[in-house]
Every structure is written in structure tokens, then in C-alpha cells.
Design an enzyme around this catalytic site. Structure first.
Site, PDB file in Angstrom:
ATOM      1  N   ASN A  91      30.380  52.558  71.772  1.00  0.00           N
ATOM      2  CA  ASN A  91      31.806  52.458  72.080  1.00  0.00           C
ATOM      3  C   ASN A  91      32.069  51.079  72.664  1.00  0.00           C
ATOM      4  O   ASN A  91      31.212  50.516  73.347  1.00  0.00           O
ATOM      5  CB  ASN A  91      32.239  53.512  73.093  1.00  0.00           C
ATOM      6  CG  ASN A  91      32.284  54.908  72.497  1.00  0.00           C
ATOM      7  OD1 ASN A  91      31.985  55.117  71.334  1.00  0.00           O
ATOM      8  ND2 ASN A  91      32.651  55.874  73.323  1.00  0.00           N
ATOM      9  N   LYS A 105      30.539  46.546  75.257  1.00  0.00           N
ATOM     10  CA  LYS A 105      29.989  47.405  74.206  1.00  0.00           C
ATOM     11  C   LYS A 105      28.835  48.210  74.789  1.00  0.00           C
ATOM     12  O   LYS A 105      27.880  47.650  75.331  1.00  0.00           O
ATOM     13  CB  LYS A 105      29.503  46.551  73.033  1.00  0.00           C
ATOM     14  CG  LYS A 105      29.089  47.352  71.803  1.00  0.00           C
ATOM     15  CD  LYS A 105      28.826  46.421  70.630  1.00  0.00           C
ATOM     16  CE  LYS A 105      28.631  47.162  69.325  1.00  0.00           C
ATOM     17  NZ  LYS A 105      28.476  46.220  68.180  1.00  0.00           N
ATOM     18  N   ASP A 216      25.057  43.816  57.349  1.00  0.00           N
ATOM     19  CA  ASP A 216      26.110  44.826  57.197  1.00  0.00           C
ATOM     20  C   ASP A 216      27.464  44.145  57.081  1.00  0.00           C
ATOM     21  O   ASP A 216      28.468  44.614  57.620  1.00  0.00           O
ATOM     22  CB  ASP A 216      26.100  45.796  58.385  1.00  0.00           C
ATOM     23  CG  ASP A 216      26.983  47.019  58.152  1.00  0.00           C
ATOM     24  OD1 ASP A 216      27.127  47.430  56.996  1.00  0.00           O
ATOM     25  OD2 ASP A 216      27.525  47.546  59.142  1.00  0.00           O
ATOM     26  N   ASN A 221      33.903  44.117  59.405  1.00  0.00           N
ATOM     27  CA  ASN A 221      33.409  43.442  60.607  1.00  0.00           C
ATOM     28  C   ASN A 221      33.645  41.933  60.557  1.00  0.00           C
ATOM     29  O   ASN A 221      32.894  41.158  61.137  1.00  0.00           O
ATOM     30  CB  ASN A 221      31.933  43.766  60.881  1.00  0.00           C
ATOM     31  CG  ASN A 221      31.090  43.734  59.644  1.00  0.00           C
ATOM     32  OD1 ASN A 221      31.290  42.874  58.787  1.00  0.00           O
ATOM     33  ND2 ASN A 221      30.134  44.644  59.544  1.00  0.00           N
ATOM     34  N   ASP A 233      29.671  42.452  65.066  1.00  0.00           N
ATOM     35  CA  ASP A 233      28.599  43.449  64.849  1.00  0.00           C
ATOM     36  C   ASP A 233      27.333  42.827  64.280  1.00  0.00           C
ATOM     37  O   ASP A 233      26.924  43.120  63.154  1.00  0.00           O
ATOM     38  CB  ASP A 233      29.095  44.566  63.926  1.00  0.00           C
ATOM     39  CG  ASP A 233      30.279  45.320  64.517  1.00  0.00           C
ATOM     40  OD1 ASP A 233      30.373  45.390  65.752  1.00  0.00           O
ATOM     41  OD2 ASP A 233      31.103  45.827  63.745  1.00  0.00           O
TER      42      ASP A 233
END
Length: 283
Positions: A91, A105, A216, A221, A233
Site C-alpha cells: 500500500n 510505500k 514490469d 507504471n 515500481d
């Protein structure tokens, strides 16, 4: 969307040390959590009673609260706001820092997808010898994101500035305005897809030349902040020495190319991969 300037054109000359070690031994936060002094107990009660945290109470075990307490003591966080995003592994919360808003984070120790993390950690030389201890894996993941953000910035890639890390908690620059997070590429109308694509492609090459593959990368992101593109990220980003780094990079290139093709700018993952991996010119 406005035109995007590339940054620090000479900033990616040194690839960095892919062999930086990550320390997953017990931290000061672990010691604080065990000690449980009166001030820490009062801090824990305030957090657990705060309305913005009640729906995510599973995130805040005592060790995580101790990490937050240590970050407050060190002056990195002054007050907490509400959640900016929630996910399976972490979160992100808005918080007031010393002189600006920050993003906090918090990776879940118990709920994180241990097996998915393992795919990225195994084979990364920075994380050899961690074993199967879930706490150590999540702590390593958090510290890995901090280290990756530092290296990305050094390479001339716009990312949130990493500020501090403590156990499974990462404090970084808040990208947004008036408590609202910056919009993802997937959430905006891309007025100049060619220019935006060239920026993302260049960022990917700079990461690669700095010894990193995002792993990713997609429209989910990359965000728009103050008219510039930022990459988010980087927790799963691996070094180019990782056995799956080529597969991860090819997937990143396919994802980026597919998004911009849907925006009307015809590009291919193969062409982006060729650009990203092009050898640096001789000095």
C-alpha cells in the site's frame, strides 16, 4: 500532454556496481519493536486508531509500526495522510515530510506474493543467500526498490526520489498535486504518442545501460507529473546479469510498443528492444 524533455543526457555513462549487497539483518526498527517503549506504544495506538488505516490494519504488524516509528524519529515523516494506492504486495500512503509531501510505500510481510517475488530475486547476485525466510525476502525487496531508484536517477531516468528505507517501508518523493497522485499513462489522453514513446524508450535504454531491466514496464507504471514522464515500481527490476533479464526486457518492450500502437503510433517491441540494447558508442 505537453512535449517531454529528456533529462541528463550525459547521466548514464557509468553502469554502476551490479554487485551491491543488500543487508537483510535485523534493523533498528526490529529492536524498537521488541523493546516496545512507552512512546512506541503510544505511536502504535495512534496509527491503529486512525480512520485512514483501519481498513488496511493487516498491513501494520508491530515490526512495520516500529519501522514507521523509526522513520518518524529520524525526521523523514511528520504526519500520515490517506492511502494513494492499494495492491496485493504493498500500500502507498500520502504523508507529510520535513518540508514537502512524501509517499510511504509499505510492503506486506504476510500477504506479499512470495512466489512472484522469488522469480525476480532468484538469480539476482545482490540477493544470494537470503533463503526462504519471508521476512528477509520482503525486506530485501524493499531495499532493492530503494537501490534501483537510486541507480535509475543516477542514469538520468525520472523516477520518484528515494528518501529513506526502513525494513519493509520505503519513503520517496510524492508525485502529484494537492494530495492527488499523478495520473498514469493509462489514465490520460496522450496527445503526442510519438514523443512520449521516445521518452519511455530512452528511459528503458538508460536503465539497461545502467545494468537494470524494469521487468514490469507498461502504461500502468509510467505517470505524468509536471508535464514529464516518470517511471514507477522498480521493486522487481533486475540486473542485466539475471538469468531472465532478456525475457523481462523483451516483455517490457512488447508492452510499451503495444500501448503506443493503440494510441496510433505504430511501433514494434522488436524495434524497441533493438534500440534499447544497441551497444554504447566508443568514447
Amino acid at each position: 500532454m505537453t512535449e517531454f524533455d529528456l533529462v541528463d543526457t550525459d547521466g548514464a555513462e557509468i553502469p554502476g556496481d551490479e554487485w551491491d549487497e543488500i543487508d537483510v539483518s535485523e534493523s533498528e526498527a526490529d529492536a524498537v519493536g521488541r523493546k516496545q517503549d512507552r512512546e512506541f506504544l503510544e505511536f502504535r495506538k495512534r496509527i491503529k486508531d486512525a480512520d485512514q488505516f483501519k481498513v488496511t490494519d493487516s498491513v501494520f504488524d508491530d515490526a512495520t509500526l516500529a519501522a514507521l516509528y523509526k522513520l518518524v524519529q529520524d525526521g523523514h515523516v511528520a504526519a500520515f495522510g490517506g492511502p494513494l494506492s492499494t495492491g496485493k504486495e504493498a500500500n502507498v500512503y500520502l504523508a507529510a515530510g520535513d518540508d514537502r509531501d512524501v509517499a510511504v510505500k509499505i510492503y506486506r510481510i504476510n500477504a506479499s506474493d512470495f512466489r512472484a517475488m522469488r522469480d525476480y530475486l532468484d538469480g539476482d547476485p545482490r540477493f544470494e543467500g537470503i533463503g526462504s525466510d519471508k521476512r528477509k525476502v520482503v525486506v530485501a525487496w524493499t531495499k532493492k526498490e530503494f537501490a534501483n531508484l537510486m541507480r535509475a536517477r543516477d542514469a538520468g531516468v525520472r523516477v520518484p526520489e528515494p528518501i529513506a528505507v526502513q525494513r519493509n517501508v520505503l519513503v520517496m518523493e510524492f508525485l502529484g498535486r494537492d494530495g492527488e497522485r499523478a495520473k498514469r499513462l493509462s489514465e490520460v489522453a496522450v496527445e503526442n504518442p510519438e514523443t512520449a514513446y521516445e521518452v519511455v524508450r530512452e528511459y528503458t535504454r538508460r536503465l539497461y545501460r545502467a545494468g537494470l531491466v524494469h521487468g514490469d514496464l507498461s502504461e500502468y507504471n509510467v505517470v505524468v507529473h509536471d508535464g514529464e514522464l516518470y517511471v514507477l515500481d522498480l521493486g522487481q527490476a533486475v540486473t542485466v546479469h539475471h538469468p531472465n533479464s532478456r525475457d523481462f526486457l523483451e516483455r517490457d518492450c512488447r508492452n510499451v510498443a503495444a500501448f503506443f500502437s493503440r494510441q496510433g503510433y505504430e511501433v514494434t517491441g522488436e524495434a524497441m528492444f533493438e534500440y534499447v540494447t544497441e551497444p554504447e558508442p566508443e568514447p
